[in-house]
Design a protein around this motif. Structure first.
Motif, PDB file in Angstrom:
ATOM      1  N   TYR A  66      47.080  57.314  40.336  1.00 54.31           N
ATOM      2  CA  TYR A  66      47.318  56.772  41.678  1.00 54.31           C
ATOM      3  C   TYR A  66      45.995  56.414  42.358  1.00 54.31           C
ATOM      4  CZ  TYR A  66      49.230  56.378  46.408  1.00 54.31           C
ATOM      5  OH  TYR A  66      49.591  55.910  47.653  1.00 54.31           O
ATOM      6  N   VAL A  67      45.015  57.282  42.220  1.00 51.33           N
ATOM      7  CA  VAL A  67      43.713  57.053  42.850  1.00 51.33           C
ATOM      8  C   VAL A  67      43.007  55.875  42.173  1.00 51.33           C
ATOM      9  CG1 VAL A  67      41.438  58.075  43.237  1.00 51.33           C
ATOM     10  CG2 VAL A  67      43.489  59.409  43.702  1.00 51.33           C
ATOM     11  N   ARG A  68      43.052  55.811  40.836  1.00 52.05           N
ATOM     12  CA  ARG A  68      42.454  54.663  40.132  1.00 52.05           C
ATOM     13  C   ARG A  68      43.106  53.355  40.574  1.00 52.05           C
ATOM     14  NH1 ARG A  68      42.593  57.964  35.568  1.00 52.05           N
ATOM     15  NH2 ARG A  68      44.477  56.924  34.879  1.00 52.05           N
ATOM     16  N   ARG A  69      44.415  53.372  40.698  1.00 50.29           N
ATOM     17  CA  ARG A  69      45.115  52.162  41.133  1.00 50.29           C
ATOM     18  C   ARG A  69      44.711  51.793  42.565  1.00 50.29           C
ATOM     19  NH1 ARG A  69      51.364  50.262  40.560  1.00 50.29           N
ATOM     20  NH2 ARG A  69      51.040  48.292  41.616  1.00 50.29           N
ATOM     21  N   SER A  70      44.488  52.798  43.398  1.00 48.84           N
ATOM     22  CA  SER A  70      44.037  52.528  44.761  1.00 48.84           C
ATOM     23  C   SER A  70      42.673  51.851  44.764  1.00 48.84           C
ATOM     24  CB  SER A  70      43.972  53.832  45.569  1.00 48.84           C
ATOM     25  OG  SER A  70      45.249  54.383  45.715  1.00 48.84           O
ATOM     26  N   PRO A 101      40.367  37.315  40.875  1.00 49.75           N
ATOM     27  CA  PRO A 101      40.230  38.775  40.970  1.00 49.75           C
ATOM     28  C   PRO A 101      41.115  39.556  39.997  1.00 49.75           C
ATOM     29  CG  PRO A 101      40.453  37.812  43.146  1.00 49.75           C
ATOM     30  CD  PRO A 101      40.634  36.706  42.170  1.00 49.75           C
ATOM     31  N   LYS A 102      42.366  39.161  39.843  1.00 48.28           N
ATOM     32  CA  LYS A 102      43.262  39.921  38.973  1.00 48.28           C
ATOM     33  C   LYS A 102      42.823  39.793  37.512  1.00 48.28           C
ATOM     34  CE  LYS A 102      47.725  41.135  39.831  1.00 48.28           C
ATOM     35  NZ  LYS A 102      49.110  40.909  40.168  1.00 48.28           N
ATOM     36  N   GLN A 103      42.404  38.587  37.112  1.00 51.57           N
ATOM     37  CA  GLN A 103      41.906  38.394  35.747  1.00 51.57           C
ATOM     38  C   GLN A 103      40.655  39.220  35.520  1.00 51.57           C
ATOM     39  OE1 GLN A 103      41.062  34.322  34.631  1.00 51.57           O
ATOM     40  NE2 GLN A 103      43.189  34.059  34.001  1.00 51.57           N
ATOM     41  N   GLN A 104      39.785  39.232  36.496  1.00 52.88           N
ATOM     42  CA  GLN A 104      38.561  40.016  36.405  1.00 52.88           C
ATOM     43  C   GLN A 104      38.894  41.498  36.255  1.00 52.88           C
ATOM     44  OE1 GLN A 104      35.914  39.286  39.664  1.00 52.88           O
ATOM     45  NE2 GLN A 104      34.504  40.883  39.073  1.00 52.88           N
ATOM     46  N   THR A 157      42.054  48.170  46.217  1.00 53.12           N
ATOM     47  CA  THR A 157      41.036  47.931  47.242  1.00 53.12           C
ATOM     48  C   THR A 157      40.111  46.804  46.802  1.00 53.12           C
ATOM     49  OG1 THR A 157      41.122  50.247  47.939  1.00 53.12           O
ATOM     50  CG2 THR A 157      39.174  48.991  48.589  1.00 53.12           C
ATOM     51  N   PHE A 158      39.725  46.811  45.535  1.00 57.56           N
ATOM     52  CA  PHE A 158      38.893  45.730  45.002  1.00 57.56           C
ATOM     53  C   PHE A 158      39.610  44.384  45.115  1.00 57.56           C
ATOM     54  CE2 PHE A 158      38.383  43.034  41.194  1.00 57.56           C
ATOM     55  CZ  PHE A 158      37.119  42.538  41.444  1.00 57.56           C
ATOM     56  N   LEU A 159      40.871  44.341  44.696  1.00 56.41           N
ATOM     57  CA  LEU A 159      41.612  43.084  44.734  1.00 56.41           C
ATOM     58  C   LEU A 159      41.804  42.584  46.164  1.00 56.41           C
ATOM     59  CD1 LEU A 159      44.304  43.737  41.983  1.00 56.41           C
ATOM     60  CD2 LEU A 159      42.322  42.228  41.836  1.00 56.41           C
ATOM     61  N   SER A 160      42.113  43.479  47.096  1.00 53.87           N
ATOM     62  CA  SER A 160      42.325  43.037  48.478  1.00 53.87           C
ATOM     63  C   SER A 160      41.003  42.635  49.129  1.00 53.87           C
ATOM     64  CB  SER A 160      43.037  44.103  49.305  1.00 53.87           C
ATOM     65  OG  SER A 160      42.250  45.243  49.439  1.00 53.87           O
ATOM     66  N   GLU A 161      39.897  43.271  48.733  1.00 50.78           N
ATOM     67  CA  GLU A 161      38.592  42.886  49.257  1.00 50.78           C
ATOM     68  C   GLU A 161      38.244  41.465  48.829  1.00 50.78           C
ATOM     69  OE1 GLU A 161      34.990  43.798  47.121  1.00 50.78           O
ATOM     70  OE2 GLU A 161      34.251  44.822  48.892  1.00 50.78           O
ATOM     71  N   ARG A 162      38.586  41.099  47.615  1.00 50.54           N
ATOM     72  CA  ARG A 162      38.277  39.762  47.111  1.00 50.54           C
ATOM     73  C   ARG A 162      39.048  38.683  47.870  1.00 50.54           C
ATOM     74  NH1 ARG A 162      35.918  38.779  41.942  1.00 50.54           N
ATOM     75  NH2 ARG A 162      36.214  36.646  42.680  1.00 50.54           N
ATOM     76  N   ARG A 163      40.153  39.048  48.509  1.00 51.49           N
ATOM     77  CA  ARG A 163      40.954  38.069  49.248  1.00 51.49           C
ATOM     78  C   ARG A 163      40.400  37.811  50.649  1.00 51.49           C
ATOM     79  NH1 ARG A 163      45.331  41.642  47.630  1.00 51.49           N
ATOM     80  NH2 ARG A 163      45.916  41.008  45.542  1.00 51.49           N
ATOM     81  N   ASP A 196      30.194  51.169  46.309  1.00 48.88           N
ATOM     82  CA  ASP A 196      30.190  52.251  47.308  1.00 48.88           C
ATOM     83  C   ASP A 196      31.208  51.946  48.412  1.00 48.88           C
ATOM     84  OD1 ASP A 196      28.208  53.726  46.046  1.00 48.88           O
ATOM     85  OD2 ASP A 196      26.588  52.852  47.248  1.00 48.88           O
ATOM     86  N   ASP A 197      31.218  50.697  48.873  1.00 50.76           N
ATOM     87  CA  ASP A 197      32.151  50.306  49.934  1.00 50.76           C
ATOM     88  C   ASP A 197      33.598  50.424  49.474  1.00 50.76           C
ATOM     89  OD1 ASP A 197      29.969  49.757  51.528  1.00 50.76           O
ATOM     90  OD2 ASP A 197      30.045  47.585  51.188  1.00 50.76           O
ATOM     91  N   ILE A 198      33.859  49.998  48.242  1.00 52.97           N
ATOM     92  CA  ILE A 198      35.221  50.057  47.704  1.00 52.97           C
ATOM     93  C   ILE A 198      35.690  51.499  47.606  1.00 52.97           C
ATOM     94  CG2 ILE A 198      36.593  49.669  45.606  1.00 52.97           C
ATOM     95  CD1 ILE A 198      34.919  47.060  45.233  1.00 52.97           C
TER      96      ILE A 198
END
Length: 168
Positions: free
Chosen positions: A61-65, A113-116, A69-75, A35-37
């Protein structure tokens, strides 16, 4: 004019929210974090809707966003904060034993994160290598190596033998 753009935004996102949420759940393994993502993604896109709506393939574009967001959240540091020691009860999903599903999700979360993201997009979303490469922002060769490395790590973590012939 502003009302027209807001209406267009709502008309675009309203039917797609369940699909975006499903993608986020598959990426992070938690409906609340998903939900947050999704919320962070659609909020960012709302602020830039005037430019975003002109993109050639808006769905991609939206899927990539969502993936970004998921990848940047993991950082971020706060991602590692655990607020409770036990998870709330969740209804069981049919099709696979709950304990096995939890083991796989836990093992998946130990990957980078990227592998996941690559494994989720390849095997849970059933996307081809080229689409995953575009969504994650890397080359198809990187997707293949991330897939191979990620599957090998999951097999080791779960104690599963590699398939005959070394196929990944």
């Amino acid at each position: 004019m502003r009302d027209d753009m807001e209406r267009e935004y709502v008309e675009y996102f309203q039917p797609r929210l369940p699909q975006l949420h499903r993608l986020a759940v598959m990426l992070c393994g938690d409906a609340d974090r998903a939900d947050d993502i999704v919320q962070a993604t659609v909020t960012t896109l709302f602020a830039r809707w005037r430019q975003v709506r002109q993109v050639d393939n808006l769905d991609a574009y939206v899927r990539r966003s969502v993936v970004n967001t998921f990848l940047s959240e993991r950082r971020r540091f706060w991602f590692r904060v655990v607020l409770t020691e036990t998870l709330p009860d969740r209804p069981a999903v049919t099709g696979q034993p709950a304990d096995e599903r939890l083991e796989i999700r836990a093992a998946l979360r130990t990957l980078p994160p990227k592998q996941q993201a690559v494994l989720v997009l390849r095997f849970l979303c059933d996307l081809p290598v080229g689409d995953v490469a575009e969504l994650v922002g890397c080359s198809p060769g990187t997707v293949k190596s991330q897939t191979s490395d990620g599957l090998a790590k999951l097999r080791r973590k779960l104690g599963v033998l590699a398939p005959v012939g070394g196929e990944a």
